[in-house]
Structures are given as C-alpha cells and as structure tokens.
Write a protein that holds these residues in place. Structure first.
Motif, PDB file in Angstrom:
ATOM      1  N   CYS B  51       0.831  -1.201   0.000  1.00 30.87           N
ATOM      2  CA  CYS B  51       0.000   0.000   0.000  1.00 30.87           C
ATOM      3  C   CYS B  51       0.868   1.255   0.000  1.00 30.87           C
ATOM      4  O   CYS B  51       0.540   2.252  -0.643  1.00 30.87           O
ATOM      5  CB  CYS B  51      -0.950   0.006   1.192  1.00 30.87           C
ATOM      6  SG  CYS B  51      -2.274  -1.194   1.012  1.00 30.87           S
ATOM      7  N   GLU B  70      -4.845  -0.062  -7.048  1.00 32.95           N
ATOM      8  CA  GLU B  70      -6.077   0.699  -7.287  1.00 32.95           C
ATOM      9  C   GLU B  70      -7.203  -0.234  -7.711  1.00 32.95           C
ATOM     10  O   GLU B  70      -8.364  -0.008  -7.382  1.00 32.95           O
ATOM     11  CB  GLU B  70      -5.853   1.737  -8.382  1.00 32.95           C
ATOM     12  CG  GLU B  70      -5.494   3.092  -7.852  1.00 32.95           C
ATOM     13  CD  GLU B  70      -5.356   4.098  -8.961  1.00 32.95           C
ATOM     14  OE1 GLU B  70      -5.960   3.898 -10.034  1.00 32.95           O
ATOM     15  OE2 GLU B  70      -4.634   5.068  -8.777  1.00 32.95           O
ATOM     16  N   TYR B  73      -8.495  -1.489  -4.620  1.00 33.95           N
ATOM     17  CA  TYR B  73      -9.262  -0.423  -3.953  1.00 33.95           C
ATOM     18  C   TYR B  73     -10.643  -0.270  -4.590  1.00 33.95           C
ATOM     19  O   TYR B  73     -11.660  -0.212  -3.901  1.00 33.95           O
ATOM     20  CB  TYR B  73      -8.485   0.895  -4.047  1.00 33.95           C
ATOM     21  CG  TYR B  73      -9.209   2.056  -3.431  1.00 33.95           C
ATOM     22  CD1 TYR B  73      -9.066   2.377  -2.093  1.00 33.95           C
ATOM     23  CD2 TYR B  73     -10.075   2.832  -4.197  1.00 33.95           C
ATOM     24  CE1 TYR B  73      -9.751   3.419  -1.528  1.00 33.95           C
ATOM     25  CE2 TYR B  73     -10.763   3.890  -3.643  1.00 33.95           C
ATOM     26  CZ  TYR B  73     -10.600   4.185  -2.302  1.00 33.95           C
ATOM     27  OH  TYR B  73     -11.284   5.215  -1.759  1.00 33.95           O
ATOM     28  N   MET B  74     -10.650  -0.233  -5.929  1.00 32.90           N
ATOM     29  CA  MET B  74     -11.927  -0.090  -6.659  1.00 32.90           C
ATOM     30  C   MET B  74     -12.852  -1.266  -6.352  1.00 32.90           C
ATOM     31  O   MET B  74     -14.059  -1.079  -6.189  1.00 32.90           O
ATOM     32  CB  MET B  74     -11.679  -0.063  -8.170  1.00 32.90           C
ATOM     33  CG  MET B  74     -10.829   1.070  -8.627  1.00 32.90           C
ATOM     34  SD  MET B  74     -11.718   2.613  -8.579  1.00 32.90           S
ATOM     35  CE  MET B  74     -10.570   3.635  -9.473  1.00 32.90           C
ATOM     36  N   ASP B  90     -16.903   6.165   1.380  1.00 31.84           N
ATOM     37  CA  ASP B  90     -15.528   6.678   1.387  1.00 31.84           C
ATOM     38  C   ASP B  90     -14.973   6.819   2.807  1.00 31.84           C
ATOM     39  O   ASP B  90     -13.788   6.639   3.029  1.00 31.84           O
ATOM     40  CB  ASP B  90     -15.466   8.030   0.663  1.00 31.84           C
ATOM     41  CG  ASP B  90     -15.362   7.831  -0.841  1.00 31.84           C
ATOM     42  OD1 ASP B  90     -15.304   6.654  -1.272  1.00 31.84           O
ATOM     43  OD2 ASP B  90     -15.349   8.831  -1.583  1.00 31.84           O
ATOM     44  N   ARG B  91     -15.854   7.131   3.772  1.00 31.11           N
ATOM     45  CA  ARG B  91     -15.392   7.294   5.154  1.00 31.11           C
ATOM     46  C   ARG B  91     -14.870   5.986   5.724  1.00 31.11           C
ATOM     47  O   ARG B  91     -13.978   5.984   6.566  1.00 31.11           O
ATOM     48  CB  ARG B  91     -16.553   7.788   6.034  1.00 31.11           C
ATOM     49  CG  ARG B  91     -16.617   9.283   6.168  1.00 31.11           C
ATOM     50  CD  ARG B  91     -17.530   9.660   7.308  1.00 31.11           C
ATOM     51  NE  ARG B  91     -16.986   9.254   8.595  1.00 31.11           N
ATOM     52  CZ  ARG B  91     -17.739   8.899   9.640  1.00 31.11           C
ATOM     53  NH1 ARG B  91     -19.044   8.882   9.535  1.00 31.11           N
ATOM     54  NH2 ARG B  91     -17.171   8.554  10.772  1.00 31.11           N
ATOM     55  N   MET B  93     -13.704   3.369   3.893  1.00 26.96           N
ATOM     56  CA  MET B  93     -12.820   2.639   2.987  1.00 26.96           C
ATOM     57  C   MET B  93     -11.500   2.261   3.654  1.00 26.96           C
ATOM     58  O   MET B  93     -10.932   1.205   3.370  1.00 26.96           O
ATOM     59  CB  MET B  93     -12.535   3.474   1.728  1.00 26.96           C
ATOM     60  CG  MET B  93     -13.518   3.255   0.611  1.00 26.96           C
ATOM     61  SD  MET B  93     -13.754   1.526   0.227  1.00 26.96           S
ATOM     62  CE  MET B  93     -12.143   1.150  -0.464  1.00 26.96           C
ATOM     63  N   GLY B  94     -10.991   3.107   4.547  1.00 26.55           N
ATOM     64  CA  GLY B  94      -9.742   2.800   5.231  1.00 26.55           C
ATOM     65  C   GLY B  94      -9.838   1.486   5.984  1.00 26.55           C
ATOM     66  O   GLY B  94      -9.004   0.599   5.829  1.00 26.55           O
ATOM     67  N   LEU B  95     -10.913   1.338   6.766  1.00 26.23           N
ATOM     68  CA  LEU B  95     -11.110   0.117   7.549  1.00 26.23           C
ATOM     69  C   LEU B  95     -11.349  -1.081   6.632  1.00 26.23           C
ATOM     70  O   LEU B  95     -10.744  -2.146   6.794  1.00 26.23           O
ATOM     71  CB  LEU B  95     -12.301   0.309   8.498  1.00 26.23           C
ATOM     72  CG  LEU B  95     -12.719  -0.934   9.279  1.00 26.23           C
ATOM     73  CD1 LEU B  95     -11.633  -1.367  10.225  1.00 26.23           C
ATOM     74  CD2 LEU B  95     -14.017  -0.693  10.023  1.00 26.23           C
ATOM     75  N   LEU B  97     -10.671  -1.540   3.441  1.00 24.39           N
ATOM     76  CA  LEU B  97      -9.513  -1.918   2.618  1.00 24.39           C
ATOM     77  C   LEU B  97      -8.479  -2.642   3.476  1.00 24.39           C
ATOM     78  O   LEU B  97      -7.907  -3.649   3.047  1.00 24.39           O
ATOM     79  CB  LEU B  97      -8.894  -0.671   1.974  1.00 24.39           C
ATOM     80  CG  LEU B  97      -7.944  -0.953   0.824  1.00 24.39           C
ATOM     81  CD1 LEU B  97      -8.734  -1.344  -0.415  1.00 24.39           C
ATOM     82  CD2 LEU B  97      -7.076   0.247   0.510  1.00 24.39           C
ATOM     83  N   THR B  98      -8.266  -2.139   4.692  1.00 21.49           N
ATOM     84  CA  THR B  98      -7.350  -2.821   5.621  1.00 21.49           C
ATOM     85  C   THR B  98      -7.806  -4.253   5.865  1.00 21.49           C
ATOM     86  O   THR B  98      -7.024  -5.200   5.765  1.00 21.49           O
ATOM     87  CB  THR B  98      -7.303  -2.055   6.960  1.00 21.49           C
ATOM     88  OG1 THR B  98      -6.838  -0.735   6.712  1.00 21.49           O
ATOM     89  CG2 THR B  98      -6.396  -2.742   7.947  1.00 21.49           C
ATOM     90  N   LEU B  99      -9.093  -4.414   6.172  1.00 28.18           N
ATOM     91  CA  LEU B  99      -9.622  -5.758   6.443  1.00 28.18           C
ATOM     92  C   LEU B  99      -9.421  -6.672   5.240  1.00 28.18           C
ATOM     93  O   LEU B  99      -8.913  -7.784   5.358  1.00 28.18           O
ATOM     94  CB  LEU B  99     -11.117  -5.675   6.766  1.00 28.18           C
ATOM     95  CG  LEU B  99     -11.501  -5.219   8.168  1.00 28.18           C
ATOM     96  CD1 LEU B  99     -13.016  -5.119   8.265  1.00 28.18           C
ATOM     97  CD2 LEU B  99     -10.964  -6.188   9.202  1.00 28.18           C
TER      98      LEU B  99
END
Lengths: 183, 263
Positions: B51, B70, B73-74, B90-91, B93-95, B97-99
C-alpha cells in the motif's frame, strides 16, 4: 483415537477453536498498525488522487466540449462572413452591370444625337446648296431664256423690267407645275 | 515432528489437525514466536509495504503497482463498501480496505511456497478482527440510533403482527448480538482450516505414494494426489480470495446496518 484425544487434552492448546493469547495480541497489534498506516494515512491519499483524476477527466471533457463549441461558433462566424462577402460581391456585380448599362445607354444617346446633328447639318448643307444652285440656275436660265427669246422675238424684249417679270412668271409656273408633279 | 511420525510408520496416515496446526516455536524457548505469528506479522508488513508503494505518492496517471492496488481499492469500494454504505462508503474505505487486504494476504499465505500456512486458520486472527468489528458495530449502532433505539430497531423491526415478535425478537437478539461475531470469525477460520487440511492431505498422498513407498499399485494413487493438490491449490486460492471478500463485506454490512437501521 483415545490416545489422540488424551494428547489433545494434555496439550490443552490443541483445540483449534481456543485462541492462543499471544496470537490474539499479535493479531490485534498487526491489525491496528495496518489500519493506522493503510487506513488513516494511505487511503485518504489515494482517495484524493482518485478525486483529482475524476476532476481531470471531467475537466478534460468539459474543455473539449468548450473547444468544440468555440470551433463551431468560429465556423458559423466564418460562414456568415463568407455569405456576406458573397452578397457584397453579387451586389457590386449588379451595380457594375447597371452602371455599364447606363453608360452604354448614355453613349448610345450621345452617338444618336451626334448622328442626328450630323444628318441635320448635312440636310441644311444640302438645302443651302440646293437653294444656291437654284438661285444661280434661276439667273442663268432667265438670262439664257431671255437671250433665246430675244433672239426669237427681237429687240422688243430688251426692256429690263418687262424681261425679268416675264422670266419670274415663267419660272413660278414651272415651279408649281413641277411641285404638283412631285406630289 | 509430523514428518518423523510419517516416516517412522509403514502405513499411510493422513495428517492430523494437531500435526498441521499445533506448530512448535521457531526459536526454541521463545514460546510465542511460532510460524503463524511470524506470518501474521510478515503479512501486515507486506500489506503496508504494498500500500505504501502504491498509495504513498499516488499519481494521476498510475504506475504499475499503483494500478494493481487501485484495482483492489476499486473492487473493495464498488463491491464491498458502496452496496452497504452508500454515500458513507468513502469514510469507511480505510477500515474495509485494511480488512480485505490483511485477510487476503493472511489467507494467501496458505499457498505461497515456503510459507504455506494460512494465518487465518488459527482462530485468534479472525477473532480479533471480528471482535473489533463487533465492538464497532454496537458502538456505531448506539451512537446513531440511541442505546434504546438500537436494540429496539434490532429486535423489533416495524411492520409485523405483534405475536410474531415473541418468536422473532429472541432470534434477532441471538443472531445479531451473540452469534454474528462468532460466525463472522468462524466462517473465515473454518474455511482456511479445512482448506489447509485438504491441501496437506493430498500433498501427503502424493509424497507418500510417489517418494516414501513407491509401488506399482500405489503410484497411480500418488499421481492422483499430486493432481488433486494442484487442482485444490487453485481452488483454495479462489476460496482465500472469496473469504477475504466475504469477511470485508460482512463488516461493511454490519457497519451499514448500525448507521442506517432500515437496511
């Protein structure tokens, strides 16, 4: 099987559904670290970039549309100007043709007037010549006639006044008879 | 230890869960430092490294690594986050995507040569993730719907005849607040556990009948074992991806359910 079960029971941790404490610690630790680095630092960056890319693409499309509209407006203006130029050219050609026709007509008029003038002058000349010739002839004929008559009649006709009167009368008769003959 | 027991006996013995999953410490004496622990940490480092390489300085026109990441991510955004979170996607996505990335790398360790151990087949790892999601789910639900409203929406979905609630409410309570976190973790754990056992079994068949006790009759069985190992490795890779996707999707679903009780 019994020994296996005993073994499992003896080791305790072998039950796969019982989590190892240190694995829980390592699991939560690695999860939080990844969550912090990837979720808090990196994901916002890529989100920003993706938004920028969307903007760039949309902006590009918008710019292209604007350029196209501008080109179309330009083309329209050019074709309008071309049309106007054509109209001007047609108008000028028409004017020129009219002027040419007018000049031609004027010239013809002048030429005709000139010709008429020349003809009239010629007529006048001819008339004058005829009158002069006539006058001269009258005198000549009168003299010749009197001479002739004198010779025929003798000296009785020598008298000047009588002589001219006779000649005039004779000529008038001659003229009227000839005029009647012409008619 | 397991290899020794196999070599010692003359008969083929299928690998037992204890042999496969109860691994000794890598460094004798350091009890906590086992293979799953090492792989879990390596996976976390790998996820961060990938990442970081892709997203640390993202370009409008992506390079190769950024392009691949990407794509991930998409995928998470369009298949995991947006269907359940809508405009909030979007809020979170961090969690999510990490998972997804972490679970996927943990799983894929099961087929990576040398590593060859799916980290998620030790229940502790799915459990911490599912537990964190459970805490987050309950917290978000109480925050957005109120402490009473959350349980009311959960146990008494509106628009049903009253007697139904006698039956429905305990079931809803059990399934949402007691069973859900366990199924969330166990689904991933059990898939990886079973997958690893299958792969170990078939590769053991191939190894035993082609190398240890090569006989004219047994060779055919050994070949089948090798072929099945290859087939199941491909299948496992699919399952490993699918379970990572499912795990992230369920997390997304739980979060979405707490934010908007209507779903």
């Amino acid at each position: 099987m019994i020994t296996a079960a005993k073994l499992l029971a003896a080791e305790g941790a072998a039950n796969p559904l019982i989590p190892h404490t240190f694995e829980l610690v390592v699991g939560i630790f690695s999860f939080l670290v990844v969550l912090f680095v990837v979720g808090k630092i990196l994901v916002p960056r890529i989100q920003k970039t993706l938004a920028e890319r969307t903007d760039a693409i949309e902006g590009g499309i918008k710019r292209a549309e604007e350029a196209q509209a501008e080109a179309q407006a330009l083309q329209r203006r050019y074709s309008e100007q071309l049309e106007e130029a054509r109209r001007d050219a047609a108008r000028l050609r028409e004017e020129a043709r009219e002027q040419a026709a007018q000049i031609k007509a004027e010239l013809r008029e002048e030429a005709q007037a000139e010709a008429r003038r020349l003809v009239e002058a010629a007529h006048a000349q001819i008339e004058a010549d005829r009158a002069a010739a006539f006058a001269q002839l009258r005198a000549e004929i009168g003299r010749l006639s009197t001479d002739l008559a004198g010779r025929i009649v003798g000296e009785s006709l020598e008298d000047e006044v009588r002589q001219s009167r006779i000649v005039d009368r004779f000529l008038d008769e001659l003229e009227s008879s000839s005029a009647q003959a012409v008619r | 230890m397991s290899a020794l027991t196999v070599l010692a006996s003359d008969e083929f013995g299928a690998p037992t869960p204890d042999e496969l999953f109860n691994l000794p410490p890598i460094i004798p004496g350091v009890d906590w430092f086992t293979k799953p622990v090492l792989l879990a940490m390596l996976s976390a480092i790998l996820v961060i490294g990938l990442c970081w390489g892709a997203f640390a300085n993202p370009k409008i026109v992506p390079g190769r690594l950024q392009n691949v990441m990407e794509y991930g991510y998409m995928f998470v955004r369009d298949q995991v986050a947006r269907p359940f979170l809508g405009k909030d996607a979007d809020r979170w996505m961090g969690l999510l995507l990490t998972l997804f990335f972490l679970v996927f790398i943990w799983n894929i360790m099961g087929v990576i040569p040398i590593a060859q151990f799916p980290v998620a087949s030790h229940i502790a790892f799915p459990a911490v993730l599912a537990g964190s999601i459970y805490v987050l789910k309950v917290y978000l639900g109480m925050k957005h719907q109120g402490p009473v409203g959350y349980f009311k929406n959960l146990m008494f979905p509106p628009g049903l005849p009253k007697p139904i609630y006698l039956l429905l409410s305990p079931i809803e309570f059990l399934s949402n607040l007691i069973i859900a976190p366990f199924t969330h973790a166990v689904r991933l754990f059990a898939n990886m556990f079973a997958g690893h056992m299958l792969l170990a079994f078939f590769s053991m068949v191939g190894f035993w009948f082609l190398f240890e006790k090569l006989t004219p009759l047994g060779a055919g069985v050994g070949v089948i074992g090798v072929v099945m190992t290859i087939v199941f490795t491909a299948f496992e890779m699919f399952i490993q991806f699918l379970q990572a996707f499912l795990f992230a999707m369920l997390a997304s679903m739980y979060i979405g359910g707490s934010l908007h009780p209507d779903h």
